[in-house]
Design a protein around this motif. Sequence first.
Motif, PDB file in Angstrom:
ATOM      1  N   ASN A 281      22.120  13.440  48.584  1.00 15.07           N
ATOM      2  CA  ASN A 281      21.969  14.854  48.231  1.00 15.07           C
ATOM      3  C   ASN A 281      21.612  14.997  46.747  1.00 15.07           C
ATOM      4  N   PRO A 282      20.441  15.549  46.412  1.00 21.64           N
ATOM      5  CA  PRO A 282      20.046  15.682  44.998  1.00 21.64           C
ATOM      6  C   PRO A 282      21.074  16.452  44.171  1.00 21.64           C
ATOM      7  N   LYS A 283      21.711  17.461  44.773  1.00 18.41           N
ATOM      8  CA  LYS A 283      22.705  18.226  44.012  1.00 18.41           C
ATOM      9  C   LYS A 283      23.840  17.313  43.554  1.00 18.41           C
ATOM     10  N   TRP A 284      24.244  16.378  44.428  1.00 17.26           N
ATOM     11  CA  TRP A 284      25.342  15.482  44.078  1.00 17.26           C
ATOM     12  C   TRP A 284      24.898  14.432  43.070  1.00 17.26           C
ATOM     13  N   TYR A 285      23.812  13.713  43.363  1.00 18.55           N
ATOM     14  CA  TYR A 285      23.489  12.594  42.463  1.00 18.55           C
ATOM     15  C   TYR A 285      22.936  13.067  41.131  1.00 18.55           C
ATOM     16  N   GLU A 286      22.296  14.228  41.090  1.00 19.76           N
ATOM     17  CA  GLU A 286      21.866  14.752  39.791  1.00 19.76           C
ATOM     18  C   GLU A 286      23.072  15.212  38.968  1.00 19.76           C
ATOM     19  N   GLY A 287      24.078  15.751  39.656  1.00 22.88           N
ATOM     20  CA  GLY A 287      25.320  16.108  38.969  1.00 22.88           C
ATOM     21  C   GLY A 287      25.976  14.881  38.361  1.00 22.88           C
ATOM     22  N   MET A 288      25.932  13.766  39.093  1.00 18.97           N
ATOM     23  CA  MET A 288      26.498  12.521  38.570  1.00 18.97           C
ATOM     24  C   MET A 288      25.671  12.000  37.393  1.00 18.97           C
ATOM     25  N   MET A 289      24.369  12.100  37.485  1.00 14.40           N
ATOM     26  CA  MET A 289      23.509  11.582  36.412  1.00 14.40           C
ATOM     27  C   MET A 289      23.751  12.317  35.094  1.00 14.40           C
ATOM     28  N   LYS A 290      24.206  13.568  35.181  1.00 16.19           N
ATOM     29  CA  LYS A 290      24.520  14.303  33.942  1.00 16.19           C
ATOM     30  C   LYS A 290      25.684  13.659  33.195  1.00 16.19           C
ATOM     31  N   SER A 291      26.507  12.890  33.923  1.00 12.38           N
ATOM     32  CA  SER A 291      27.633  12.213  33.280  1.00 12.38           C
ATOM     33  C   SER A 291      27.233  10.858  32.701  1.00 12.38           C
ATOM     34  N   GLY A 292      25.941  10.506  32.822  1.00  8.12           N
ATOM     35  CA  GLY A 292      25.432   9.314  32.158  1.00  8.12           C
ATOM     36  C   GLY A 292      25.982   8.025  32.720  1.00  8.12           C
ATOM     37  N   TYR A 293      26.485   7.177  31.812  1.00  9.99           N
ATOM     38  CA  TYR A 293      26.967   5.825  32.132  1.00  9.99           C
ATOM     39  C   TYR A 293      27.903   5.821  33.337  1.00  9.99           C
ATOM     40  N   GLU A 294      28.919   6.707  33.312  1.00  7.13           N
ATOM     41  CA  GLU A 294      29.871   6.749  34.421  1.00  7.13           C
ATOM     42  C   GLU A 294      29.237   7.237  35.711  1.00  7.13           C
ATOM     43  N   GLY A 295      28.249   8.149  35.601  1.00  7.94           N
ATOM     44  CA  GLY A 295      27.610   8.700  36.786  1.00  7.94           C
ATOM     45  C   GLY A 295      26.868   7.656  37.599  1.00  7.94           C
ATOM     46  N   VAL A 296      26.204   6.711  36.903  1.00  5.91           N
ATOM     47  CA  VAL A 296      25.485   5.635  37.614  1.00  5.91           C
ATOM     48  C   VAL A 296      26.485   4.789  38.398  1.00  5.91           C
ATOM     49  N   ARG A 297      27.617   4.536  37.774  1.00  3.41           N
ATOM     50  CA  ARG A 297      28.638   3.752  38.468  1.00  3.41           C
ATOM     51  C   ARG A 297      29.099   4.461  39.737  1.00  3.41           C
ATOM     52  N   GLU A 298      29.258   5.800  39.688  1.00  2.00           N
ATOM     53  CA  GLU A 298      29.700   6.561  40.853  1.00  2.00           C
ATOM     54  C   GLU A 298      28.691   6.437  42.004  1.00  2.00           C
TER      55      GLU A 298
ATOM     56  N   ALA B   8      10.815   7.068  38.732  1.00  2.00           N
ATOM     57  CA  ALA B   8      11.484   7.789  37.638  1.00  2.00           C
ATOM     58  C   ALA B   8      13.012   7.639  37.757  1.00  2.00           C
ATOM     59  N   MET B   9      13.528   7.765  38.975  1.00  2.00           N
ATOM     60  CA  MET B   9      14.969   7.619  39.187  1.00  2.00           C
ATOM     61  C   MET B   9      15.409   6.196  38.862  1.00  2.00           C
ATOM     62  N   ARG B  10      14.604   5.230  39.309  1.00  2.00           N
ATOM     63  CA  ARG B  10      14.933   3.823  39.068  1.00  2.00           C
ATOM     64  C   ARG B  10      15.071   3.540  37.567  1.00  2.00           C
ATOM     65  N   LYS B  11      14.134   4.096  36.813  1.00  2.00           N
ATOM     66  CA  LYS B  11      14.127   3.874  35.362  1.00  2.00           C
ATOM     67  C   LYS B  11      15.355   4.523  34.707  1.00  2.00           C
ATOM     68  N   ARG B  12      15.712   5.732  35.151  1.00  2.00           N
ATOM     69  CA  ARG B  12      16.882   6.419  34.588  1.00  2.00           C
ATOM     70  C   ARG B  12      18.164   5.619  34.844  1.00  2.00           C
TER      71      ARG B  12
ATOM     72  N   THR C 262      20.412   3.913  31.831  1.00  2.00           N
ATOM     73  CA  THR C 262      21.699   4.573  31.582  1.00  2.00           C
ATOM     74  C   THR C 262      22.863   3.608  31.712  1.00  2.00           C
ATOM     75  N   ASN C 263      22.847   2.745  32.725  1.00  2.00           N
ATOM     76  CA  ASN C 263      23.923   1.773  32.930  1.00  2.00           C
ATOM     77  C   ASN C 263      23.353   0.559  33.649  1.00  2.00           C
ATOM     78  N   PRO C 264      22.738  -0.356  32.888  1.00  2.00           N
ATOM     79  CA  PRO C 264      22.072  -1.499  33.531  1.00  2.00           C
ATOM     80  C   PRO C 264      23.020  -2.346  34.373  1.00  2.00           C
ATOM     81  N   ASN C 265      24.293  -2.476  33.968  1.00  2.00           N
ATOM     82  CA  ASN C 265      25.232  -3.293  34.741  1.00  2.00           C
ATOM     83  C   ASN C 265      25.488  -2.697  36.121  1.00  2.00           C
ATOM     84  N   SER C 266      25.706  -1.381  36.180  1.00  2.00           N
ATOM     85  CA  SER C 266      25.931  -0.753  37.476  1.00  2.00           C
ATOM     86  C   SER C 266      24.655  -0.737  38.309  1.00  2.00           C
ATOM     87  N   PHE C 267      23.506  -0.598  37.658  1.00  2.00           N
ATOM     88  CA  PHE C 267      22.243  -0.627  38.411  1.00  2.00           C
ATOM     89  C   PHE C 267      22.045  -2.002  39.037  1.00  2.00           C
TER      90      PHE C 267
END
Length: 1517
Positions: free
Chosen positions: A1410-1427, A1462-1466, A1470-1475
Amino acid sequence: MARDDYGCSRLINRAATGNPSAHRSRVIFNVPCRQEYAHEFICCFLDNLDKSTLDPWSNEKHSSTFDEESMVKQPFGCQLKIQDTKMSSLVSAPFATATGRAAQKKPTVPLQSFLLSRRQPAAAVNRGRAGSNTIRCAVAGGNGLFTQTKPEVRRVVPPEQRGLPRVKVVYVVLEAQYQSSVTAAVQQLNADARRAASFEVVGYLVEELRDADTYATFCADLADANVFIGSLIFVEELALKVKAAVEKERDRMDAVLVFPSMPEVMRLNKLGSFSMSQLGQSKSPFFQLFKRKKNDGNFADSMLKLVRTLPKVLKYLPSDKAQDARLYILSLQFWLGGSPDNLQNFLKMIAGSYVPALKAAGGIKYDDPVLYLDAGIWHPLAPTMYEDVKEYLNWYDTRRDADPRLKDPNAPVIGLVLQRSHIVTGDDGHYVAVIMELEARGAKVIPIFAGGLDFSGPTQRYLVDPVTGKPMVNAVVSLTGFALVGGPARQDHPRAIAALQKLDVPYIVALPLVFQTTEEWLNSTLGLHPIQVALQVALPELDGGMEPIVFAGRDPRTGKPAADSICSVFPPSPLIAELVLFSHFGHTWRVVNKCFFPLLVLDAGKSHALHKRVEQLCTRAIRWAKLKRKTKEEKKLAITVFSFPPDKGNVGTAAYLNVFSSIYSVLKDLKNDGYNVEGLPDTPEELIEEVIHDKEAQFNSPNLNVAYRMNVREYQQLTSYASLLEENWGKPPGHLNSDGENLLVYGKQYGNIFIGVQPTFGYEGDPMRLLFSKSASPHHGFAAYYTFVEKIFQADAVLHFGTHGSLEFMPGKQVGMSDTCFPDSLIGNIPNIYYYAANNPSEATVAKRRSYANTISYLTPPAENAGLYKGLKQLSELISSYQSLKDSGRGPQIVSSIISTAKQCNLDKDVPLPEEGEELAPKERDLIVGKVYAKIMEIESRLLPCGLHVIGEPPTAIEAVATLVNIAALDRPEDGITSLPGILAETVGRNIEDVYRGSDKGILADVELLRQITEASRGAITSFVEKTTNSKGQVVDVTNKLSTILGFGLSEPWVQYLSKTKFLRADREKLRVLFGFLGECLKLIVADNELGSLKLALEGSYVEPGPGGDPIRNPKVLPTGKNIHALDPQAIPTTAAMKSAKIVVDRLLERQKADNGGKYPETVALVLWGTDNIKTYGESLAQVMWMIGVQPIADTFGRVNRVEPVSLEELGRPRVDVVVNCSGVFRDLFINQMNLLDRAIKMVAELDEPVEMNYVRKHAQEQAAELGVSVREAATRVFSNASGSYSSNVNLAVENATWTDEKQLQDMYLSRKSFAFDSDAPGAGMKEKRKAFELALATADATFQNLDSSEISLTDVSHYFDSDPTKLVQGLRKDGRAPASYIADTTTANAQVRTLSETVRLDARTKLLNPKWYEGMMKSGYEGVREIEKRLTNTVGWSATSGQVDNWVYEEANNTFIEDEAMRKRLMETNPNSFRKLVQTFLEASGRGYWETSEENLERLRELYSEVEDKIEGIDR
């Protein structure tokens, strides 16, 4: 006076004071129970007096006849405590117990006799873990019960003497402090040459009556007893056993005296013509008078004044009833007086007045009760008890024996709360030990006591300065173990909280052992007795109590010193072999080298201090108190973050929390407040970089920043328990958190703030360790971290940041830890503050009890509706077109498009869809469209937390709308509130439950009506919220705004909004009540107490307690920033929970019946979670009860301690068998309920019913034959982990990709979750019964779990799949058939039962994809990628345990996060270890056969993995 080298005062030779008037008391006694119960007690008492008796009582001249000053008083002596290295001892100058008795000269005791070694050198102490004296946890033996003592230790049988009547007394008490006094009293009576009778006595602790043999002995003792005495019998199942036994003998016995207990037992009272058989049914005018007055603040004082007067008045009244009533009140005074002399006179009075042979001879002369202060201040070295705190402090400040440190005006001051009964019975050695230990450590003490169990008044009178109104103490430690107001019956937590808020200091509630001896506690893997956990741990937590440290034990023996007793205290030695025992003043002494050594630990089963526990308690109390004294600038704080699973991309793991942004917010605030936070970076991003990167290495180093390197010698010197870790981890430094030579502490220091990374368990990457049935010890790196924090950094407090770390889940007792338990060793003496998610009270409670945490709640992110996107949005538009055009010629064409689009969206797994182009009748078209519509509405309206919460940033009002909509969707009949959907449905003549059912079935009109109700609810609430906010979206003065809004009929914003809809005629009054409630909720949601509460804790202030749970179900969870607690474990399941449970179970069974060819499931395997049962007040617990067909029965106080079977006729179906897998946290919090369930299941297995109607009995009989055991034992169905262990470790294996095949995961589950609870031997702890577990699981037709909160769903956390046995059951079943798997969803008012695969799909659509969920997580940056990565990993976990994840879920996730450049790059930046972990998880899903995809996709993933590896290693491509 003399002082030892530790500054402790020691009394050597002191004469008893001879001035009785110095010790006068104005209060006779207090009744330790709740107001309304106490007044009923008095009224029932008054009902025993006839009218003629009461008339003269009303005449004032009778009350003026008495001179209270002439009543006999008792001077107090003193006690002092000596501790030896093994056990504590004390010496007592006994109280003079009769006026006129000659002062007894005390022996002169050489000073050196008191200088028993109290401490060992650090190397030798080793925290009690090494050497021959180490006590290891073991399974309790004996009768399998927690309490294994026998009444024989309290039996006194007089020598045969002809011509003397024999009086036999049997008593039952809750606690054992009367054991010493009663025994001494009877021995003294029997030693009196002029005695009128011989007295035989035997005493029972109420918990001992659980044992069948002991209960039989009790009944036999009653058969020839003259007198029965009971006190504080408040456990229903045991109260009923007492009632049943005593009732048979009541009429024959000469006297039955029951002091405050449950009404069922109180009604047994019989003293001549005095009876309490009408207790609870009083209609007297006095009863009505008390009913009117009981809410008066002075009620308790008025009642006590009346009771004090009664014995004086009744003495002069002629009727027998009056005299019997008087003797009852005198009996209570004697009993509460508690000293041996008081109890001697008590027994003389009762025997002489009611035993026929003695009564006929003219009775026995007795003295009146010796009265003590009801409340006051007591110190063992003081010449008297004090009623005035100024007098006490004058004495204290002029003590010549006191250590000079106690004269320091900056010395910490500790208030102690004591039980009067321990003082007056002389069972106060444990209190003395704590007082002396605190003073030895430089702390002043103000020890207060009360006769009843309401300490709120005494805390205000004696701990608050009467002039300034400020507290005179820096911390309060209750040594009673009870709630501040209440005790074992009912509590008044709001009153307790109000009193503690006035004190505004840390509040610690320590525990004396009540239902176990020291040995039983030490040998128990569970720790504290479950009843004590409920009464003395859970209830004080509701007051804000912390740190349930067991500081005192109890010896079972009674006044019969024996060689084995002595050797249990002092190790075998020539000295002991030669010692001489003698008794002086009722105490046992040893003589060695002509010096007297007190051995009071042998004296009559008294409490004794547990030396190391007392040290721990006192040191921690002083550390909390010093937070009040230290300046902000000099305070040191260690902030601890978590990294789980261990990976650099996971540093700062915490549920729903943006950890580094939150830490940054906290540090900025602390800096502004005066704390030293030198060098704090300018942004949260820079803070992350400095903590997670080693600046000495290259920039993109895989290593965290090293804050300290601890060499092995330093580690071993500072870590007393280091050698105990070698069994699991070898010699230090080991390979974890180590560079091969040193142990590494990761983190970064900023001034006086250290941000450290807590090491992980250490066995996540080791498949063999994950298979162990019990958890291993912490590794050396873990221990080194906490050693650094306490001993090297020297933190004043540690702040564990977010839910949750590993400390509280380390091995040890579940509750009531000893110094051999690892959480206790690790936290040491550091005050522990812990930010915990408000919706997770169960694990917060584990942290509170096992790591001594002051848990401060934080808000979960604001919830939003999931909404629709891509094809789902298109589907919604097509359905809208169909509704307007269905009767035109375009209807069939639109339906065809709907079917095609639904298949593209993979909805064909959830909704049965026909082939495209198939001819459909209009009704069939409506049904298909209705079902698709219902499904997308379910997706659209599902709540999901968006983004991550930041401490100190509450949601705006508009962000709170979705939460308010869901709060408004629930009926709250207890508050007179009707749900908003219910009000709107009534407007159009419908019942909302019928609308829900119709929508579930896909009836198009009902689906549309439900959509309209949902939209109208959102609109009305949004309009309301907009009226209470300013232009920035902030709430401004809700109260005033709301009163303005509520004052103008048509101008009410919700009315204005609804007037434009079909619901314009909605009930105005119901709406007004509802929106008034929502206004209060809105205020709570947007309040910001999280930072403020942290600062209160750091300043040594009281943090207001509050419940944890789901704010939608229970808005009292808000505002956050409270000291989070769970609930009274004996209060569940509630009636409301049982009602909800029946609905869910009936739907589950009907669903399974429909899916299974019309057959009910014979067995359901299910999970009980701690948090879920707290949030829902026991709904899932109630589900198990309804499956097997039993009903919980609450006692007088609303506690559930027994069940009764529901008849098969009422049930209307067979009793369904269950296999109950309790989470480790549920086991810790609800061991009483595990006991209840096990008893219920075994009871059902033993019912004489046809096996085709009782599957529990059917399977138990089959398994009994196979295992060669009884049917009762074969009916074992309640399982969990071994004590001190948590989870099946399947989640750890999946998260760390350290498993080879599914068989390995299933072995983990079986080895770790096959520990059974046995209600027939509850003290034995969790016993491994793997074969019984496997046989029970092999009968399962269905597996089942609950979802109860919108914030946590199946893929949000790993716990759900960690406890899922679906594939395991398939392997165990003889037919190899996979069980059906269901999830109950009670997150909304419309409870659903879905299959597991349906729920996984719903989860994927609303969150991961869901874009609403994962974009909300991406706003939190480093922690959001982990989520994002975590959700994918948990999805793989479900594939591994259940096989219920569709291929398209992985394919769509790959398209969303990998194919989109674009998503892959973000994600990578933002968090290469979690990616990297995300890419690895996709490859793992394919490699394990869970995802079939193109080779092209796999090749791209391999290339990406290599690319991100290079980036992390700093290799420039």
